[in-house]
Design an enzyme around this catalytic site. Sequence first.
Site, PDB file in Angstrom:
ATOM      1  N   GLY A 114       0.634  -1.336  -0.105  1.00  0.00           N
ATOM      2  CA  GLY A 114       0.076  -0.089  -0.048  1.00  0.00           C
ATOM      3  C   GLY A 114       0.782   1.382  -0.013  1.00  0.00           C
ATOM      4  O   GLY A 114       2.037   1.288   0.400  1.00  0.00           O
ATOM      5  N   GLN A 138       2.571  10.101   1.361  1.00  0.00           N
ATOM      6  CA  GLN A 138       4.117   9.430   1.880  1.00  0.00           C
ATOM      7  C   GLN A 138       5.071   9.777   0.482  1.00  0.00           C
ATOM      8  O   GLN A 138       6.183   9.411   0.251  1.00  0.00           O
ATOM      9  CB  GLN A 138       3.642   7.837   1.589  1.00  0.00           C
ATOM     10  CG  GLN A 138       3.212   7.401   3.017  1.00  0.00           C
ATOM     11  CD  GLN A 138       3.263   5.706   2.972  1.00  0.00           C
ATOM     12  OE1 GLN A 138       2.063   5.357   2.367  1.00  0.00           O
ATOM     13  NE2 GLN A 138       4.309   5.374   3.565  1.00  0.00           N
ATOM     14  N   CYS A 189       5.875  -0.158   7.510  1.00  0.00           N
ATOM     15  CA  CYS A 189       5.512   1.000   6.858  1.00  0.00           C
ATOM     16  C   CYS A 189       6.395   1.565   5.753  1.00  0.00           C
ATOM     17  O   CYS A 189       7.581   1.632   6.274  1.00  0.00           O
ATOM     18  CB  CYS A 189       4.934   2.349   7.660  1.00  0.00           C
ATOM     19  SG  CYS A 189       4.554   3.735   6.817  1.00  0.00           S
ATOM     20  N   LEU A 190       6.433   1.940   4.373  1.00  0.00           N
ATOM     21  CA  LEU A 190       7.492   2.187   3.530  1.00  0.00           C
ATOM     22  C   LEU A 190       8.112   3.527   4.151  1.00  0.00           C
ATOM     23  O   LEU A 190       9.207   3.704   3.699  1.00  0.00           O
ATOM     24  CB  LEU A 190       7.074   2.322   2.156  1.00  0.00           C
ATOM     25  CG  LEU A 190       6.398   1.016   1.492  1.00  0.00           C
ATOM     26  CD1 LEU A 190       5.914   1.552  -0.024  1.00  0.00           C
ATOM     27  CD2 LEU A 190       7.443   0.131   1.337  1.00  0.00           C
ATOM     28  N   HIS A 241      -4.697   0.877   7.711  1.00  0.00           N
ATOM     29  CA  HIS A 241      -3.369   1.392   7.562  1.00  0.00           C
ATOM     30  C   HIS A 241      -3.014   2.479   6.612  1.00  0.00           C
ATOM     31  O   HIS A 241      -2.739   3.656   7.305  1.00  0.00           O
ATOM     32  CB  HIS A 241      -2.263   0.429   7.315  1.00  0.00           C
ATOM     33  CG  HIS A 241      -0.665   0.934   7.360  1.00  0.00           C
ATOM     34  ND1 HIS A 241       0.088   0.560   8.198  1.00  0.00           N
ATOM     35  CD2 HIS A 241      -0.280   1.931   6.515  1.00  0.00           C
ATOM     36  CE1 HIS A 241       1.287   1.000   8.055  1.00  0.00           C
ATOM     37  NE2 HIS A 241       1.163   1.841   6.922  1.00  0.00           N
ATOM     38  N   GLU A 242      -3.532   2.299   5.296  1.00  0.00           N
ATOM     39  CA  GLU A 242      -3.490   3.369   4.325  1.00  0.00           C
ATOM     40  C   GLU A 242      -4.506   4.608   4.606  1.00  0.00           C
ATOM     41  O   GLU A 242      -4.015   5.655   4.505  1.00  0.00           O
ATOM     42  CB  GLU A 242      -3.712   2.997   2.984  1.00  0.00           C
ATOM     43  CG  GLU A 242      -2.728   1.730   2.529  1.00  0.00           C
ATOM     44  CD  GLU A 242      -1.377   2.217   2.856  1.00  0.00           C
ATOM     45  OE1 GLU A 242      -0.913   3.286   2.665  1.00  0.00           O
ATOM     46  OE2 GLU A 242      -0.493   1.413   3.059  1.00  0.00           O
ATOM     47  N   HIS A 290      -2.971   7.119   7.061  1.00  0.00           N
ATOM     48  CA  HIS A 290      -1.928   7.903   6.418  1.00  0.00           C
ATOM     49  C   HIS A 290      -2.740   9.325   6.038  1.00  0.00           C
ATOM     50  O   HIS A 290      -2.087  10.458   5.960  1.00  0.00           O
ATOM     51  CB  HIS A 290      -1.217   7.375   5.077  1.00  0.00           C
ATOM     52  CG  HIS A 290      -0.122   6.480   5.655  1.00  0.00           C
ATOM     53  ND1 HIS A 290       0.844   7.065   6.169  1.00  0.00           N
ATOM     54  CD2 HIS A 290       0.269   5.315   5.301  1.00  0.00           C
ATOM     55  CE1 HIS A 290       2.002   6.342   6.130  1.00  0.00           C
ATOM     56  NE2 HIS A 290       1.405   4.946   5.720  1.00  0.00           N
TER      57      HIS A 290
HETATM   58 NI    NI Z   1       2.383   3.259   5.903  1.00  0.00          NI
END
Ligand code: NI
Length: 196
Positions: free
Chosen positions: A45, A50, A98-99, A140-141, A144
């Site tokens: 995701g 991000q 998480c990226l 999770h997304e 963000h």
């Molecule tokens: Ni994340």
Amino acid sequence: MKLPIVAYGDPVLRRKAEDIPNTYPDLTQLISNMFETMYNAHGVGLAAPQIGLSVRLFIIDATPFADDEPVLKQFKKVFINAEILGESGDKWLFNEGCLSIPDIREDISRHQNVTISYYDENWNHYEETYSGLAARVIQHEYDHIEGKLFTDKLSPLRKAMLKSRLDSISKGNIKVDYKMKYPAAKSFKSGSNKKR
Ligand code: NI
């Protein structure tokens, strides 16, 4: 085109993102760039904050989880102007990463089911309920675009234990094999620190 991923500590990750108008310029290209960026970083995701854009857009490709949940075989989706309408079911723990927070993974507790309203990339509107891993990735997304991160959900003790590692990520003192943008790097530091 691959875009740099914003690292932990950048204020854009803390902003509540704005709705996207259906006249938003180059949206198709942006979505395509986000998928390319996500796949390159081996993520499932990626949310617009991000990559430095405070807009309500996130993408998911949960097909790597299809071995665990066969229903995810087709789960590649774009979520525009999403709003969570409700969450239900028991809370359960899942080890999230998480990226924007490389190399940190923690067990996070979330509800089993989520009901969400959103538009897809063709501006079709949906109200759908998801469960299990699909719900997990959406939650999770979605966080963000609300300016939240999974580390917010940790206990004060666990947060204190992770503080120096999170500071290192903000400063770019990490090894990561995709391009990142670090908010607290001493000199301008953008580009991949390849492990080789
Ligand atoms: Ni994340």
